[in-house]
Motif scaffolding. Structure first.
Motif, PDB file in Angstrom:
ATOM      1  N   THR A 213       8.511  14.880   3.696  1.00  0.00           N
ATOM      2  CA  THR A 213       9.716  14.599   3.712  1.00  0.00           C
ATOM      3  C   THR A 213       8.606  12.770   3.786  1.00  0.00           C
ATOM      4  OG1 THR A 213       8.294  14.304   5.537  1.00  0.00           O
ATOM      5  CG2 THR A 213       9.546  15.691   4.974  1.00  0.00           C
ATOM      6  N   THR A 214      10.052  11.964   3.450  1.00  0.00           N
ATOM      7  CA  THR A 214      10.059  10.812   4.241  1.00  0.00           C
ATOM      8  C   THR A 214      11.001  10.291   4.597  1.00  0.00           C
ATOM      9  OG1 THR A 214      11.122  10.617   1.176  1.00  0.00           O
ATOM     10  CG2 THR A 214      11.609   8.172   2.166  1.00  0.00           C
ATOM     11  N   ARG A 215      10.081   8.969   5.320  1.00  0.00           N
ATOM     12  CA  ARG A 215      10.197   8.085   6.690  1.00  0.00           C
ATOM     13  C   ARG A 215       9.932   6.908   6.466  1.00  0.00           C
ATOM     14  NH1 ARG A 215       6.815   6.553  11.428  1.00  0.00           N
ATOM     15  NH2 ARG A 215       4.934   7.914   9.966  1.00  0.00           N
ATOM     16  N   LEU A 216      10.947   5.658   6.555  1.00  0.00           N
ATOM     17  CA  LEU A 216      11.012   4.368   6.675  1.00  0.00           C
ATOM     18  C   LEU A 216      10.386   3.733   8.013  1.00  0.00           C
ATOM     19  CD1 LEU A 216      14.249   3.187   5.329  1.00  0.00           C
ATOM     20  CD2 LEU A 216      12.150   3.689   4.375  1.00  0.00           C
ATOM     21  N   ALA A 217       9.571   2.849   7.845  1.00  0.00           N
ATOM     22  CA  ALA A 217       8.784   2.260   9.354  1.00  0.00           C
ATOM     23  C   ALA A 217       9.125   1.189   9.322  1.00  0.00           C
ATOM     24  CB  ALA A 217       7.330   3.295   9.106  1.00  0.00           C
ATOM     25  N   PRO A 218       8.775   0.305  10.105  1.00  0.00           N
ATOM     26  CA  PRO A 218       8.713  -0.826  10.273  1.00  0.00           C
ATOM     27  C   PRO A 218       7.663  -1.996  10.897  1.00  0.00           C
ATOM     28  CG  PRO A 218       9.926  -0.424  12.347  1.00  0.00           C
ATOM     29  CD  PRO A 218       9.305   0.727  11.154  1.00  0.00           C
ATOM     30  N   GLY A 219       6.892  -2.289   9.335  1.00  0.00           N
ATOM     31  CA  GLY A 219       5.810  -2.447   9.549  1.00  0.00           C
ATOM     32  C   GLY A 219       4.732  -1.517  10.068  1.00  0.00           C
ATOM     33  N   LEU A 220       3.527  -2.219   9.675  1.00  0.00           N
ATOM     34  CA  LEU A 220       2.214  -1.154  10.090  1.00  0.00           C
ATOM     35  C   LEU A 220       2.505   0.369  11.219  1.00  0.00           C
ATOM     36  CD1 LEU A 220      -0.101   0.311   8.494  1.00  0.00           C
ATOM     37  CD2 LEU A 220      -1.358  -1.997   8.948  1.00  0.00           C
TER      38      LEU A 220
ATOM     39  N   VAL B 157       4.782   7.758   4.019  1.00  0.00           N
ATOM     40  CA  VAL B 157       5.779   6.229   4.353  1.00  0.00           C
ATOM     41  C   VAL B 157       5.677   5.380   3.858  1.00  0.00           C
ATOM     42  CG1 VAL B 157       5.833   5.443   7.216  1.00  0.00           C
ATOM     43  CG2 VAL B 157       4.583   7.396   6.701  1.00  0.00           C
ATOM     44  N   ILE B 158       7.244   4.389   3.780  1.00  0.00           N
ATOM     45  CA  ILE B 158       7.661   2.905   3.261  1.00  0.00           C
ATOM     46  C   ILE B 158       7.695   2.384   4.460  1.00  0.00           C
ATOM     47  CG2 ILE B 158       8.682   2.020   1.898  1.00  0.00           C
ATOM     48  CD1 ILE B 158       7.571   4.834   0.960  1.00  0.00           C
ATOM     49  N   PHE B 159       7.445   1.015   4.685  1.00  0.00           N
ATOM     50  CA  PHE B 159       6.432   0.297   5.219  1.00  0.00           C
ATOM     51  C   PHE B 159       6.650  -1.400   5.229  1.00  0.00           C
ATOM     52  CE2 PHE B 159       2.402   1.173   4.366  1.00  0.00           C
ATOM     53  CZ  PHE B 159       1.771  -0.160   4.592  1.00  0.00           C
ATOM     54  N   SER B 160       7.022  -1.772   5.762  1.00  0.00           N
ATOM     55  CA  SER B 160       7.651  -3.492   4.746  1.00  0.00           C
ATOM     56  C   SER B 160       5.813  -4.219   5.964  1.00  0.00           C
ATOM     57  CB  SER B 160       8.472  -4.160   6.245  1.00  0.00           C
ATOM     58  OG  SER B 160       8.761  -3.657   7.321  1.00  0.00           O
ATOM     59  N   GLU B 161       5.461  -5.314   4.936  1.00  0.00           N
ATOM     60  CA  GLU B 161       4.592  -6.196   5.099  1.00  0.00           C
ATOM     61  C   GLU B 161       4.419  -6.696   6.039  1.00  0.00           C
ATOM     62  OE1 GLU B 161       1.503  -5.665   1.527  1.00  0.00           O
ATOM     63  OE2 GLU B 161       2.958  -6.455   1.053  1.00  0.00           O
ATOM     64  N   ASP B 162       5.714  -7.289   5.981  1.00  0.00           N
ATOM     65  CA  ASP B 162       5.635  -8.751   7.215  1.00  0.00           C
ATOM     66  C   ASP B 162       5.927  -8.001   8.615  1.00  0.00           C
ATOM     67  OD1 ASP B 162       8.373  -7.008   7.117  1.00  0.00           O
ATOM     68  OD2 ASP B 162       9.309  -8.989   6.451  1.00  0.00           O
ATOM     69  N   GLY B 163       5.878  -7.286   9.096  1.00  0.00           N
ATOM     70  CA  GLY B 163       6.408  -6.141  10.338  1.00  0.00           C
ATOM     71  C   GLY B 163       7.302  -6.490  10.873  1.00  0.00           C
TER      72      GLY B 163
END
Length: 416
Positions: free
Chosen positions: A300-307, A149-155
């Protein structure tokens, strides 16, 4: 003096009785010694023959007495008791015990890893950014991670999908990292069909291959193969042709759109490894090699907006039942008293340049600000470190290596 007949062999350095060499007294003494030896041999033979009449020989009786009274430091077990058995093997005496346990062939649990995409921005050039992602891909493949899971730290809740203009400083590092991870996970014979020319993949060909089990070579016999639906016409209701990396396509009895990646289960080859003229297979779920045969079948690869998106958008039913955060402020995971509870879906979360605490504070959708309240466990995987900081691409293999025995031991909970 008479000459001995040719049938009598005279040893080197020995003297025959008729040769006359030496004194007669010496010859008499040798004859007496030979007679004593012959008498002892006849006595031994007689003792063995006499004991055979009672049903047991003296040799066997002495052996039995040694077994009854073992010497100090020598075990009285039989040699068969000391033989080593492979893991999972059982003897006939253990059948009653093993029948009570549930035999698990595959791996019923999953392991997920969440990484912030901001770590790519710290690299100075597109080549180094690509190589950084390749390091992480190698580590998660070696330790059999099922989801990244690749997420952005700024949420931020902005969409991470769409066209990516290139791997420049202004580009989105989350999409760049996810694209390179997907490219490396895909078998080589499918990349040309599934990944068109893109600036993000300019230096992906320089990376070390994953060489995962689902990257099957053309001459290797495998029960499962990854494939892509070919643009080949078929009769109505006949199914679809799938390119599975062999010299011929496989026909599956399913209507699947072209350029779709599928997992195909193939029949066993004939004598000599020959395949039939028309290779027929069955499209199965990508998780079937893992759940039924215990094979690692990629990630599998997943994108997530924030934690918060990492925790709330879990693709597994029931969500992650065990979440672990990593930081230098966590508890020592290398201590003897550390134990991991039972889990079905494990999630390991790593922080970026500012640590995992910055990612928690930057996501407003999280109610908890304390990491101990967000995660089930908050651990430190490398105590007494020699460097002031540990990079994320270094923390991933360190943590997975430390928790590997605990993860593998989780299978015993499903055997009960």
């Amino acid at each position: 003096e008479s000459i001995p007949p040719p049938s009598v062999a005279v040893g080197i350095g020995e003297k025959s009785a008729q040769s006359g060499g030496g004194k007669p007294k010496g010859r008499k003494k040798k004859k007496k010694k030979k007679k004593k030896k012959d008498q002892q041999g006849t006595k031994r033979k007689a003792g063995v023959e006499g004991s055979s009449q009672d049903g047991k020989s003296q040799v066997t009786k002495s052996a039995e007495s040694q077994e009854k009274k073992p010497k100090l430091g020598i075990s009285s077990r039989k040699p068969s008791d000391h033989t080593f058995k492979p893991l999972g093997a059982s003897s006939s005496n253990d059948d009653s015990i093993n029948n009570k346990k549930r035999v698990v062939k595959g791996r019923p649990f999953t392991v997920s890893v969440a990484i912030p995409g901001s770590i790519v921005s710290n690299a100075q050039s597109p080549e180094l950014r690509t190589y950084l992602v390749g390091q992480i891909a190698r580590a998660i493949t070696i330790f059999e991670v099922d989801e990244v899971v690749i997420f952005s730290e700024d949420g931020s809740t902005k969409s991470l999908e769409g066209e990516f203009k290139g791997s420049t400083k202004r580009s989105d590092p989350n999409v760049f990292m996810a694209r390179v991870l997907q490219y490396l996970e895909t078998p080589q014979y499918l990349r040309k069909e599934l990944f068109p020319m893109h600036p993000d993949l300019k230096f992906a060909g320089l990376l070390n291959p994953l060489d995962a089990p689902h990257h099957v070579r053309i001459d290797t016999v495998s029960k499962y193969r990854e494939g892509v639906v070919a643009r080949r016409p078929t009769k109505p209701g006949a199914g679809a042709w799938v390119n599975v990396g062999l010299r011929q396509c496989a026909l599956v009895p399913h209507q699947i759109p072209a350029r779709t990646r599928v997992t195909v289960k193939l029949p066993e080859p004939g004598p000599g490894g020959k395949l039939p003229k028309t290779l027929r297979g069955t499209a199965v779920a990508p998780t079937k090699p893992r759940t039924e045969d215990g094979l690692y079948w990629g990630y599998t690869t997943r994108l997530a907006p924030g934690l918060a998106g990492v925790l709330q958008q879990c693709p597994y039913k029931g969500g992650y039942d065990l979440t672990i955060g990593t930081s230098e402020r966590g508890i020592d995971a290398a201590s003897k008293g550390f134990e991991m509870p039972r889990f079905k879906h494990l999630l390991l979360v790593f922080g970026g340049l500012g640590g995992l605490e910055d990612a928690i504070e930057g996501d407003e959708r999280l109610r908890e600000t304390d990491p101990n309240g967000v995660f089930s466990l908050y651990i430190n995987s490398c105590t007494n470190q020699g460097s002031r900081t540990i990079r994320t691409e270094e923390a991933v293999p360190i943590t997975l290596s430390l928790l590997r025995p605990h993860i593998l031991a989780n299978i015993r909970h499903f055997e009960k």
